[in-house]
Design an enzyme around this catalytic site. Structure first.
Site, mmCIF file in Angstrom:
data_model
loop_
_atom_site.group_PDB
_atom_site.id
_atom_site.type_symbol
_atom_site.label_atom_id
_atom_site.label_comp_id
_atom_site.label_asym_id
_atom_site.label_seq_id
_atom_site.Cartn_x
_atom_site.Cartn_y
_atom_site.Cartn_z
ATOM 1 N N ASP A 104 0.838 -1.201 0.000
ATOM 2 C CA ASP A 104 0.000 0.000 0.000
ATOM 3 C C ASP A 104 0.875 1.253 0.000
ATOM 4 O OD1 ASP A 104 -2.113 -1.766 0.355
ATOM 5 O OD2 ASP A 104 -2.048 -1.569 2.541
HETATM 6 N N1 URA Z 1 -1.076 -6.181 3.584
HETATM 7 C C1 URA Z 1 -1.605 -4.964 3.637
HETATM 8 O O1 URA Z 1 -2.651 -4.778 4.227
HETATM 9 N N2 URA Z 1 -0.955 -3.944 3.071
HETATM 10 C C2 URA Z 1 0.229 -4.093 2.428
HETATM 11 O O2 URA Z 1 0.776 -3.113 1.923
HETATM 12 C C3 URA Z 1 0.784 -5.376 2.382
HETATM 13 C C4 URA Z 1 0.112 -6.412 2.958
#
Ligand code: URA
Length: 244
Positions: A104
């Site tokens: 993310d």
């Molecule tokens: N899980 C998430 O919620 N976000 C990420 O960036 C990676 C794994």
């Protein structure tokens, strides 16, 4: 063996159209001799190709490890946000690498990039069970019941079933989570489903690779041994492929 013009364009030396003019002008040499015919065949393993007297390295298999900082989106192109690609030097962009899976925008940590589509696909696929470790800060405190629920395989808010995962409580508001798949916002949604919304998330490990010795924003190329380790974990037989 490969066509000279294909070799040069894949290496990012110039576009196919520009190449025609460069070849005509005598700017391209193979082993020190001017070659004007783009269809000439070269051996990319033994021939030295140069453009305006500078050696042009051909496209090769590249796997990069990035310590992704927060604030960048994991994609090759985005109309709004800065992408992780903006952190790469021209040298790596020319090798046409792309991120392996997603972190993310606000998530930090270990992100692989490669120009090997097969490897990228297998690293993400749950079939190969490549473990990803995350350090999470969250509301509440995880306990044995939560760890058991992770072990059993959580069902997320949208009804999707997670594969068994590991949750190690590290004290109030902190946990380590290990998963072998990469659903959208998976770790955030897993912890939220147990009443522990995430406030900070960092990926610390993928397979045998860690961020040891690296700082946010740093990027390094994996060693041939590290790439061989990934190949092995992903069931890729690489007798005929190059790692270097
Ligand atoms: N899980 C998430 O919620 N976000 C990420 O960036 C990676 C794994």
């Amino acid at each position: 063996m490969q066509r000279l013009d294909k070799y040069l364009s894949e290496a990012g030396a110039a576009s196919r159209r520009e190449l025609k003019a460069l070849l005509r002008a005598g700017a391209v040499c193979v082993n020190g001799r001017v070659v004007t015919d783009g269809s000439a065949k070269i051996d990319e393993n033994t021939d030295t190709v140069s453009l305006h007297d500078e050696v042009v390295e051909g496209r090769r298999r590249v796997v990069l490890l990035m310590y992704k900082p927060a604030g960048y989106v994991t994609s090759t192109d985005d109309p709004r946000d800065e992408t992780v690609m903006t952190l790469l030097s021209e040298r790596w962009k020319k090798q046409a690498v792309a991120p392996v899976g997603r972190l993310d925008k606000v998530t930090e940590g270990l992100l692989l990039l490669t120009n090997d589509g097969v490897l990228a696909h297998r690293l993400i696929s749950p079939k190969y069970r490549i473990e990803k470790d995350y350090y999470a800060e969250h509301e509440g405190e995880a306990g044995p019941d939560d760890a058991e629920a992770f072990r059993d395989g959580l069902v997320l808010g949208d009804g999707s079933q997670c594969l068994p995962a590991k949750l190690d409580p590290l004290g109030p508001g902190r946990s380590r989570v290990t998963v072998v798949e990469g659903k959208y916002h998976q770790v955030r949604r897993m912890l939220a489903s147990r009443g522990m919304p995430v406030t900070y998330l960092r990926r610390d490990r993928e397979g045998s690779l860690t961020l040891e010795g690296m700082r946010p924003g740093e990027i390094r190329e994996l060693t041939p041994e590290e790439v061989a380790g990934l190949d092995e974990a992903c069931g890729i037989l690489n007798a005929g492929r190059e790692n270097t």
